[in-house]
Design an enzyme around this catalytic site. Structure first.
Site, PDB file in Angstrom:
ATOM      1  N   CYS A 100       0.818  -1.215   0.000  1.00 16.74           N
ATOM      2  CA  CYS A 100       0.000   0.000   0.000  1.00 16.74           C
ATOM      3  C   CYS A 100       0.857   1.274   0.000  1.00 16.74           C
ATOM      4  O   CYS A 100       1.582   1.514  -0.952  1.00 16.74           O
ATOM      5  CB  CYS A 100      -0.943  -0.048   1.184  1.00 16.74           C
ATOM      6  SG  CYS A 100      -2.475   0.789   0.870  1.00 16.74           S
ATOM      7  N   ARG A 134     -11.479   6.834  -5.463  1.00 15.35           N
ATOM      8  CA  ARG A 134     -10.962   5.942  -4.426  1.00 15.35           C
ATOM      9  C   ARG A 134     -11.138   4.514  -4.915  1.00 15.35           C
ATOM     10  O   ARG A 134     -12.247   4.113  -5.279  1.00 15.35           O
ATOM     11  CB  ARG A 134     -11.754   6.160  -3.144  1.00 15.35           C
ATOM     12  CG  ARG A 134     -11.157   5.447  -1.964  1.00 15.35           C
ATOM     13  CD  ARG A 134     -10.456   6.415  -1.035  1.00 15.35           C
ATOM     14  NE  ARG A 134      -9.654   5.688  -0.081  1.00 15.35           N
ATOM     15  CZ  ARG A 134      -8.393   5.965   0.185  1.00 15.35           C
ATOM     16  NH1 ARG A 134      -7.803   6.944  -0.439  1.00 15.35           N
ATOM     17  NH2 ARG A 134      -7.725   5.278   1.070  1.00 15.35           N
ATOM     18  N   HIS A 202      -3.745  -5.700   0.732  1.00 14.90           N
ATOM     19  CA  HIS A 202      -3.586  -5.842   2.171  1.00 14.90           C
ATOM     20  C   HIS A 202      -4.680  -6.790   2.645  1.00 14.90           C
ATOM     21  O   HIS A 202      -5.299  -7.444   1.824  1.00 14.90           O
ATOM     22  CB  HIS A 202      -3.590  -4.481   2.874  1.00 14.90           C
ATOM     23  CG  HIS A 202      -4.917  -3.811   2.973  1.00 14.90           C
ATOM     24  ND1 HIS A 202      -5.257  -2.709   2.231  1.00 14.90           N
ATOM     25  CD2 HIS A 202      -5.990  -4.085   3.743  1.00 14.90           C
ATOM     26  CE1 HIS A 202      -6.479  -2.329   2.539  1.00 14.90           C
ATOM     27  NE2 HIS A 202      -6.959  -3.142   3.449  1.00 14.90           N
TER      28      HIS A 202
END
Lengths: 267, 462
Positions: A100, A134, A202
């Site tokens: 990330c 996003r 993740h």
């Protein structure tokens, strides 16, 4: 292998970069080494000059995700104080896994919404640009064959609005099957070269992708292969996550009357 | 017109069994008149108090309603927990008469953290209670910095003369700015003043350990829960302020009750006993008492009022099924699960524990947070059996395995009905089994328990 010096894992910025269950990645490395009789010591490498010496004593590295403000503070410290030793270690074959925000820091630079260019570590030829969109959700990819995984599916969760572009010649970690990946368009996810690997996966990444955990351990130990261990807990969590990713990659269609997810965010 | 349309939609939604009609009428009414929420709530006689923060909204709002009702005031709210702007509108509609008037003394509404600035702008409330800011639903709220920013916006949006109640023990909340002084905003801080219920170590992963003023690392001399406790910044000198309303002499009676003394400004002091468990709930009581004092509720009646308090839906609520008894506890984010685990492991005697993890939209689809919770404590409790359930039961089993819980102590039952059976087989007669559940898991378990005839239904018209 018992009785030897324990393997040292350099955990970069454990306080600042620990947003998305990254503790699970560290746990997976420790436990999967332990179950093979290999001691693994976790060495926290924090802000400040003494971190460089600690890094020099490690056989492999991990850096996780962080909040924007933390990421900015870390970037400078990483380049100024840890950059040289990491570059050297990696060139000698030490693995570096970055997730990330950590992945973004590996690149040449980060371009903010205001057009400011924030330099990165430059370990991989890639850069990241801020966007208004996003990219959030379950993420499932098929890994690059060069990694030689027996089961090439990698599964996790992504949450970023930076879009990462790989420069000429850099290999993505894999191709997106469900989810968004580096940009939401290219179908590329992550990047890897030799012993450096970055990804948006993740969730955390390693417990559900034990083969990738073993890739890191093999490189850190300098071994061709590792003895097999019982993977049944990991495998069932992995199958559950794969089923979820396949079922739900377009839930947003069902939302009523414009109550969308908030999308305004800096990075 | 908007009121009529909204009320009709609510009745229809409940008739068709689409749900409890807790948000849909709000959608309809707002489509007809976008200002409907402000118009409806302006008719409440005393005013509106909003309760927000990551954890404890429902319980604190219910405590505050109980305190006001104990004084003989008429009070309404949104006890079903629908706390987005549409849910607030639906709640106001339900309480309004046909002319659109809400004939109540006070309206106490819990509000989602991200919706708080908008709710403040539309409602112009008399008061705002901010309990805490923790990490929650990372796929939705994104980062704690942004949540804190929204809460600060809400405080700055308060109308002149309003009060806000904040948590002295939460560094971010305590240092929110009330805005320039001529607006006459009063700030009242609540907090815990009993060091015997604190501990010395921060949890392994903390949401907020940086100073809200200078971003240096805070030092904690005592931690009550999550990142809440006695803190100071070695760099800029920021320190935990003394609370105006503090809870001391705190005593836990298992998970069944908390006894404490709440001390307020001008020396008032009340001995309280509430049927709630865990340190965080002591803070919630202090928050509710602080808000009640600002509303003018007489503190001398507080003890009697709170003695009659009943826990809300899934907040330490008891239910029984096939001879076994269950204690339903909402645990929807790292701070909530961490705190509930502490309460269960230190205060409870049950040999079985159930945890259910769903990854629906209402739960937050990103479940990575379970890896940040100190489950290793379960690894060190060798006699405890754990039933894991939910859409991500197997990930939970892996997390527990990595935490050192041996395979023979873990029972994996993804479906709620199977989990309930497994729990009732393992349960000891008369000892409620703590069940830590994410939001939609709570709905599912609750529905099953209600269908079998125990506990009150969730969707209940007031």
């Amino acid at each position: 292998m018992t009785g030897e010096e324990p393997l040292r894992l350099g955990h970069l910025y454990p306080k600042e970069m620990n947003l998305y269950g990254d503790r699970g990645n560290i746990l997976a490395m420790v436990l999967r080494a332990q179950r093979r009789g290999i001691g693994l010591e976790v060495v926290p490498i924090s802000m400040g000059a003494d971190g460089a010496d600690r890094a020099a004593s490690c056989s492999g590295f991990f850096i996780g995700g962080g909040q924007d403000l933390d990421q900015d503070a870390v970037a400078e410290d990483l380049i100024q104080l840890k950059g040289e030793v990491l570059r050297q270690k990696v060139s000698l074959g030490a693995p570096l896994l970055a997730v990330c925000a950590g992945f973004q820091l590996l690149g040449t630079h980060y371009l903010t919404a205001a057009g400011t260019r924030i330099p990165g570590l430059g370990l991989l030829p890639l850069h990241t640009e801020a966007s208004r969109q996003r990219l959030v959700g379950n993420l499932m990819i098929t890994a690059d064959p060069g990694l030689e995984l027996q089961d090439p599916i990698l599964i996790g969760f992504e949450n970023h609005s930076g879009k990462t572009y790989l420069h000429e010649g850099l290999t993505p970690l894999g191709y997106v099957m469900h989810g968004q990946g580096n940009t939401g368009q290219s179908r590329q996810e992550g990047a890897w070269r030799d012993t450096v690997l970055g990804t948006y996966l993740h969730g955390p990444l390693l417990p559900k992708n034990p083969e990738l955990c073993d890739w890191w351990l093999r490189l850190a130990l300098g071994l061709e292969c590792l003895p097999p261990i019982d993977d049944s807990l990991e495998r069932s969590a992995r199958l559950e996550a794969i089923a979820v990713a396949q079922r739900r990659d377009d839930f947003s269609r069902f939302r009523l009357l414009g109550r969308g997810l908030p999308t305004k965010r800096a990075r | 017109m908007a009121v009529g349309a909204g009320r009709l939609a609510g009745a229809t939604s409940r008739k068709l069994r689409l749900g409890g009609g807790t948000t849909f009428p709000g959608d309809v009414a707002r489509a007809v008149d976008p200002q409907v929420l402000g118009k409806l709530t302006s008719s409440v006689r005393g005013g509106v108090v909003l309760v927000t923060g990551t954890n404890g909204k429902t319980t604190t709002a219910a405590l505050l309603r109980t305190l006001a009702e104990g004084q003989g005031l008429s009070v309404g709210g949104n006890p079903s927990g629908s706390n987005l702007i549409y849910g607030l509108t639906a709640a106001a509609l339900r309480l309004a008469d046909v002319s659109g008037k809400v004939e109540l003394d006070w309206l106490i509404l819990e509000v989602d953290e991200l919706s708080a600035p908008r709710a403040v702008a539309e409602i112009r409330p008399s008061g705002l209670v901010i309990l805490n800011a923790f990490r929650d639903q990372l796929d939705r709220s994104f980062e704690i910095d942004q949540v804190a920013q929204r809460l600060q916006e809400a405080v700055l949006g308060l109308p002149p003369g309003a009060f806000w109640v904040g948590n002295a023990d939460d560094p971010r909340v305590a240092s929110f700015d009330s805005g320039s002084s001529p607006r006459g905003i009063s700030k009242i801080l609540f907090g815990l003043n009993d060091e015997s219920v604190g501990h010395k170590l921060l949890p392994a992963v903390v949401d907020s350990r940086s100073c809200p003023r200078c971003r240096s690392e805070l030092e904690f001399s005592l931690v009550y829960y999550a990142h809440c406790g006695l803190y100071r910044c070695p760099h800029c000198g920021l320190r935990r302020p003394n609370p105006d309303v503090g809870a001391d002499s705190i005593r836990m009676i298992g998970l069944d009750a908390i006894e404490m003394e709440v001390v307020g400004p001008a020396g008032w002091r009340a001995a309280i006993s509430v049927p709630l468990g865990g340190v965080v709930n002591a803070a919630n009581v202090a928050a509710a008492m602080a808000a009640a004092a600002a509303m003018g509720v007489d503190q001398s009646r507080a003890a009697t009022s709170l003695g009659r308090f009943r826990p809300s839906f899934g907040r330490s609520q008891l239910a029984s099924w096939r001879g076994a008894s269950f204690r339903l506890m909402l645990a929807k984010n790292p701070a909530g699960l961490e705190e509930n685990l502490t309460a269960v492991l230190t205060l409870d005697k049950s040999p079985v524990l159930a945890i259910a993890l769903n990854d629906g939209v209402a739960d937050g689809r990103d479940i990575s947070w379970i890896w940040d919770v100190d489950m290793e404590r379960l690894g060190r409790a060798p006699d405890l059996r754990v039933v894991v359930s939910g859409t991500r039961a197997r990930e939970l089993a892996l997390r527990l395995g990595y935490a050192g819980v041996s395979a023979d102590r873990i029972t994996v039952r993804p479906l709620p009905e199977d989990a309930l059976s497994a729990v009732s087989d393992l349960a000891q007669t008369g000892v409620p089994v703590p069940c830590l559940l994410t939001y939609t898991a709570m709905l599912a378990w609750h529905n099953l328990l209600v269908r079998s005839g125990s506990g009150a239904p969730f969707f209940q018209a007031p």
